[in-house]
Scaffold this active site. Structure first.
Site, mmCIF file in Angstrom:
data_model
loop_
_atom_site.group_PDB
_atom_site.id
_atom_site.type_symbol
_atom_site.label_atom_id
_atom_site.label_comp_id
_atom_site.label_asym_id
_atom_site.label_seq_id
_atom_site.Cartn_x
_atom_site.Cartn_y
_atom_site.Cartn_z
ATOM 1 N N ASP A 97 -5.128 -45.132 7.469
ATOM 2 C CA ASP A 97 -4.186 -44.281 6.765
ATOM 3 C C ASP A 97 -3.109 -45.107 6.063
ATOM 4 O O ASP A 97 -2.660 -46.133 6.577
ATOM 5 C CB ASP A 97 -3.532 -43.332 7.779
ATOM 6 C CG ASP A 97 -2.548 -42.380 7.157
ATOM 7 O OD1 ASP A 97 -2.985 -41.549 6.346
ATOM 8 O OD2 ASP A 97 -1.345 -42.469 7.470
ATOM 9 N N GLU A 126 -7.576 -45.646 2.897
ATOM 10 C CA GLU A 126 -6.876 -44.683 2.047
ATOM 11 C C GLU A 126 -5.818 -45.493 1.291
ATOM 12 O O GLU A 126 -4.729 -45.742 1.803
ATOM 13 C CB GLU A 126 -6.221 -43.581 2.877
ATOM 14 C CG GLU A 126 -5.609 -42.501 1.996
ATOM 15 C CD GLU A 126 -4.266 -41.972 2.485
ATOM 16 O OE1 GLU A 126 -3.800 -40.977 1.919
ATOM 17 O OE2 GLU A 126 -3.681 -42.563 3.416
#
EC number: 2.4.1.18
Length: 735
Positions: free
Chosen positions: A404, A457
C-alpha cells in the site's frame, strides 16, 4: 588493630534494590536467582505481595529472609548452586515454581548478531513471546527490541499486571531485552513495561505479538500455532508459470464486511465457493494485520505480526487461507509498511524516543493521515518490516503482498510544501532509504518464497517499479523489484471516459487509448478497487451516465473492455453484481440485490453472470494473459474511431492465436461495421457479448460465425462486417 570487615549480607545492595524496584536494572539475573558467595550460595528473589519464599532443593527446604518491598534473600551453606525451586506463599495460597532467574539467555549470539546487522530474516522466531521448553522447563520466552529503554519488565495476566517481579535482562549492545518465565503458557495476556529515558514508564503491546486481544482491548497474547496445512499441492505448483504470463483475475475483499459477522472459519465455508464459482484466480484481502480502528479498514496497523482478532485466532486465519488454496484460489494480502498510528500503547516512541519512526519530526509525521512514517534507514526497522513480509508468506502461506501507498514512501516531498522536507544527499526528492528498503524486501521475498508475487500500489511514473533490483534504468536507480504494479493511470482515465455522456465521448477518446502508450513500461494490474467506490466517488455502476438500463450496459461493456485490455484485473466486492450504493464497512455488499424477490433478474444477476463468463473465457484464452507484458501480444485494429465511440484490438498468445475485442460505447446499434482482420482466419466466432439478453442486454448478437471478406481495411488484408450492439463489448475468436 584493623577494623573487622562488615558481615556479608545476602540481601541486594541499595543500588540494585532501587533499580529493580524502579524497573531500570539492565542485568537482574546478576542479582536475583542463585549465585556462589562467601560461605555458600546466595539466593535472592523479588516476589511482590508474597508473605514468604522458601528454597526447595532435593531434601533441603530453607525459608529466605524477608528484606521488605518483595525482596527475599538467604545464604545457604552449599558448595555449588543446586537444582532448586521456589515455594512462594501468598495470602491464601502457596505456589511452587521454577525461578526465572536461574536460566541462561534463550537467544544465541548468532541471533543477536543478525538482529544488530538488520539481517535476521526470521525475526519473528526470536523476538516476541514464544512458549518453549528451556533447560527442560516449560515456559515462555519474552524478548523485545528497546535500545533506548532504561529497563524493561514483562507484565501480564500471570503476574496481576505488575511487572516488578519480572524484570528483563539487556543482551549487550543489541538493544534486545529477554526473560524466560517458567510456567507461563499459551493464552496468557502480556505487555512490556518500559522505563523510558526520562524515568517514566509506558506499557506497550509487543511489536512482534502473533496474537492480540479483540479491539478495543490492546494486550498481546502468548500464542503457539497448532495448525496442520493441507495445501501442499497448491504450494508446489503455484510457481510453475511466472505470474505475468499466467491468468490473474483478482476479487478484492474486506473480510469483516463481506458477510458481516462471519468468523475466519465461517468465511472459509462460503468465500472459496463464491469466488470459485465466479472464476477469479485470486482473492486480495484488505489488510488483515491487527488495527485498533475498524474504520481504517486495516490501513493503520498496530500489530504487524498478528491477524486481526476480530474474526478469530491466527490458526483460524490459516484455516481460511488453506480453504482458498484447496479450492484452487490464490491469496493476496494488502501490506502496509508506509506508516503506523500514534497510539500510545503501540509503536510510537516505543521506548521513550523515536524508534520505529524517523527521529526528524518532519520525516516522521505523515502529512495526510495523522500517522508516523517508518525510519527506513534504520537497519533494525528495515529488518522488522522485511521479516514481516516473509512472515506472512511463510507462516500463513500468503501468495502475494500488495504493498500500500508506495508513492508516499518513495518521495521526500510527498504531500509536503517547500520548507517541509529536506533533499537527499544528491539534492533530489527521492527517499533513498525507502528505495533500498523496497528493493531488499522484494529481493528477500522472491528468494525465500518461489511463486509469491509482490504488487505495488504506486500512483506516479516512478521508473522501474517492476524492474529487477539489479537492473538500472535511466534514472540511475535499480528497479524496485515488484512483480506487478497497479495501473492507476488506466483506472483514472478509463473511468473518466465512461463518466461522460456518449455524445461527448468522442472528445475524450484518447482517455481510453492512452494507456497503450505506456502499457509495457511495467507489469500492470488494472484495478477497480475499494478506493474507487467510497467517499462520494459512487459505486462502479453509479459512475456511468444515463438511465438504469444504460448504466448497466455501460458497466458490462466496460468490464468486457477491461478484461480484454493488456494487464491483470482486480474488481472490488459488490461491483461484480452492479451494486448501486457505495461500499460501507458497516454493512458490506448489498447481497439482497441478488434476490429475485427484489427484481434482481437480470438487473444484478445478469452482471454477476457476465463476470463469471468473463473469467471463464479469460482463463480459457491464453491470448488474454500469456503476453500481457509483450508488445507483440497486442495490436490495434481501430483505435481512432472517436466519432463512433468504437475501440477494436487484437490480442495474441505465444502461438499467435488471436482474440478480437470490439467495444461500441455509444447507445446506437452500428450495422455492417467493417473491421480489418488477418486473412488467414477462415471465420470468426462470437464467444462473449455483453449485450446478451441473459446479462440484461438487448440481445444484439452474432449467432453464426462471421466470414472475412477479401476487402482490405484498417491496413489489413481482409475485413469482416459486424453488427455492433449498443453500449457493448464483443469478443470473437477463430471459429
Amino acid at each position: 588493630m584493623q577494623p573487622s570487615a562488615p558481615a556479608f549480607s545476602p540481601a541486594p545492595d541499595a543500588a540494585d534494590r532501587e533499580r529493580l524496584l524502579h524497573g531500570t536494572h539492565h542485568d537482574p539475573h546478576s542479582v536475583l536467582g542463585a549465585h556462589p558467595g562467601p560461605g555458600g550460595v546466595v539466593f535472592r528473589a523479588l516476589r511482590p505481595y508474597a508473605r514468604s519464599v522458601t528454597v526447595v532443593a532435593g531434601g533441603l527446604r530453607a525459608e529466605l529472609h524477608d528484606d521488605g518491598d518483595g525482596f527475599f534473600s538467604g545464604l545457604l551453606p552449599l558448595t555449588e548452586v543446586p537444582a532448586y525451586r521456589l515455594l512462594v506463599e501468598y495470602e491464601g495460597t502457596t505456589l511452587e515454581t521454577e525461578d526465572a532467574y536461574r536460566f541462561l539467555p534463550t537467544l544465541g549470539e548468532l541471533d543477536l548478531h543478525l538482529i544488530g546487522e538488520g539481517r535476521h530474516e526470521e525475526l519473528w522466531t526470536v523476538l516476541g513471546a514464544h512458549p518453549t521448553v528451556h533447560e527442560e522447563v516449560a515456559g515462555t520466552r519474552f524478548s523485545v527490541w528497546a535500545p533506548n529503554a532504561r529497563g524493561v519488565r514483562v507484565a501480564g495476566s500471570f503476574n496481576f499486571w505488575d511487572g516488578t517481579g519480572c524484570p528483563m535482562r539487556s543482551l549487550g549492545s543489541s538493544g534486545v531485552w529477554e526473560l524466560f518465565v517458567p510456567g507461563v503458557g499459551e493464552g496468557e495476556l502480556y505487555k512490556f513495561d518500559i522505563a523510558r529515558p526520562d524515568g517514566s514508564h509506558t506499557l506497550r503491546a509487543d511489536p512482534l505479538a502473533r496474537r492480540t486481544e479483540v479491539p478495543p482491548a490492546t494486550s498481546s497474547i502468548v500464542h503457539a500455532s497448532r495448525y496442520e496445512w493441507g495445501d501442499g499441492q497448491w504450494l508446489a505448483r503455484r510457481g510453475e508459470i511466472p505470474v505475468h504470463e499466467a491468468p490473474f483475475s483478482v476479487y478484492e475483499v474486506h473480510l469483516a464486511s463481506w458477510r458481516p459477522g462471519l468468523t475466519y472459519r465461517q468465511l472459509a465455508e462460503q468465500l472459496p465457493s463464491y469466488v470459485g464459482d465466479l472464476g477469479f484466480t485470486h482473492v486480495e484481502l484488505m489488510p488483515v494485520a491487527e488495527h485498533p480502528f475498524g474504520g481504517s479498514w486495516g490501513y493503520q496497523v498496530t500489530g504487524f505480526y498478528a491477524p486481526t482478532a476480530r474474526l478469530g485466532t491466527p490458526d483460524d486465519f490459516k484455516y481460511l487461507v488453506d480453504a482458498l488454496h484447496r479450492a484452487g484460489i490464490g491469496v493476496l494480502m494488502d501490506w502496509v509498511p508506509a506508516h503506523f498510528p500514534r497510539d500510545e500503547w503501540a509503536l510510537a516512541e516505543f521506548d521513550g524516543r523515536p524508534l520505529y519512526e524517523h527521529e526528524d519530526p518532519l520525516r516522521a509525521a505523515h502529512p495526510d493521515w495523522g500517522t508516523l512514517e517508518f525510519d527506513f534507514g534504520r537497519r533494525e526497522v528495515r529488518n522488522f518490516l522485511v521479516a514481516n513480509a516473509t512472515y506472512w508468506c511463510e507462516e500463513f502461506h500468503i501468495d502475494g503482498l500488495r504493498v500500500d501507498a508506495v508513492a508516499s514512501m518513495l518521495y521526500l516531498d510527498y504531500s509536503r510544501e517547500p520548507g517541509q522536507w529536506t533533499p537527499n544527499e544528491h539534492g533530489g526528492r527521492e527517499n533513498l532509504d525507502a528505495v533500498a528498503f523496497l528493493q531488499e524486501m522484494n529481493a528477500t521475498v522472491y528468494r525465500r518464497n518461489p511463486g509469491v508475487v509482490t504488487v505495488a500500489e504506486e500512483s506516479t511514473a516512478w521508473d522501474g517499479v517492476t524492474r529487477a533490483t539489479h537492473h538500472r534504468g535511466p534514472s540511475g536507480f535499480g528497479g524496485l523489484g515488484f512483480g506487478l504494479k497497479w495501473n492507476m493511470g488506466w483506472m483514472h482515465d478509463s473511468l473518466q471516459y465512461m463518466a461522460h455522456e456518449p455524445v461527448h465521448r468522442k472528445y475524450h477518446h484518447h482517455e481510453m487509448t492512452f494507456s497503450m502508450v505506456y502499457a509495457y513500461s511495467e507489469n500492470y494490474v488494472l484495478p477497480i478497487s475499494h478506493d474507487e467506490v467510497v467517499h462520494g466517488k459512487r459505486s462502479l455502476v453509479s459512475k456511468m451516465p444515463g438511465d438504469w438500463w444504460r448504466r448497466r450496459a455501460d458497466l458490462r461493456a466496460y468490464l468486457g473492455f477491461m478484461w480484454a485490455h493488456p494487464g491483470k484485473q482486480l474488481l472490488f466486492m459488490g461491483q461484480e453484481f452492479a451494486q448501486g450504493a457505495e461500499w460501507s464497512e458497516a454493512h458490506g455488499p448489498d447481497w439482497w440485490l441478488l434476490d429475485s424477490a427484489y427484481g434482481a433478474e437480470p438487473d444484478h444477476r445478469g452482471v454477476r453472470d457476465l463476470v463469471r463468463d468473463l473469467n471463464a473465457a479469460y482463463r480459457a484464452t491464453p491470448a488474454l494473459w500469456q503476453r500481457d507484458t509483450d508488445p507483440a501480444g497486442f495490436a490495434w485494429v481501430v483505435g481512432d474511431a472517436a466519432d463512433d465511440n468504437v475501440f477494436a484490438f487484437l490480442r495474441q498468445d505465444a502461438e499467435g492465436a488471436p482474440l478480437l475485442s470490439v467495444s461500441n460505447l455509444s447507445p446506437v446499434v452500428r450495422h455492417d461495421y467493417r473491421l480489418g482482420v488477418p486473412d488467414d482466419i477462415p471465420a470468426w466466432h462470437e464467444i462473449l457479448n455483453t449485450d446478451a439478453e441473459r446479462y440484461g442486454g438487448s440481445g444484439v448478437t452474432h449467432p453464426h460465425p462471421v466470414k472475412p471478406e477479401p476487402q482490405p481495411w484498417h491496413g489489413r488484408p481482409a475485413s469482416i462486417r459486424l453488427t455492433l450492439p449498443p453500449l457493448a463489448t464483443v469478443w470473437l475468436r477463430p471459429a
